[in-house]
Design a protein around this motif. Structure first.
Motif: not given
Length: 133
Positions: A1-3, A28-31, A59-61, A66-69
């Motif tokens: 679901x995070x792709x 990493x948050x955009x804001x 909920x985080x859209x 950035x996101x790394x798994x």
């Protein structure tokens, strides 16, 4: 679901050897004023942190830059890591925020060492296999 949320390259990164079937997400948050549910900041940062992957992605859209798994993590016993650092087993250097989500990750270790002062930068030229040196 995070792709759709992961940063380029959109791969599952190998973390440490502990619990390789488990996953950790660095985000990493955009804001920094828009902190979504499931985000825990890293000490000393207002944008970088861990994201709970049990949080519904919707909920985080829009909240993440950035996101790394990572599959698996590294773990140490009490005082073990401090002892290894004290023995010189690790290079402890300042990171740059751009390091975390850069697109080309193959040479990250080498590039971080290359920008260090003094003799530490020389280590960036070591081959992956020291027997080839």
């Amino acid at each position: 679901p995070w792709a759709d949320a992961v940063a380029v390259p959109d791969v599952l990164f190998q973390g440490g050897p502990v619990s390789p079937e488990a996953a950790l997400a660095v985000a990493q948050l955009a804001d920094p004023a828009d902190v979504p549910v499931g985000f825990r900041p890293v000490v000393g940062s207002d944008r970088l942190g861990l994201l709970d992957l049990d949080t519904p992605p919707e909920l985080v859209e829009g909240s993440l830059r950035g996101l790394r798994i990572f599959a698996g993590y590294a773990g140490w016993g009490a005082g073990q890591l401090a002892g290894e650092i004290g023995a010189g087993d690790w290079y402890v250097v300042e990171g740059e925020s751009a390091d975390v989500f850069r697109g080309h990750v193959t040479d990250l270790w080498r590039d971080v060492l290359r920008r260090q002062p003094g003799n530490l930068a020389w280590h960036s030229t070591r081959p992956a296999d020291p027997d080839l040196n």
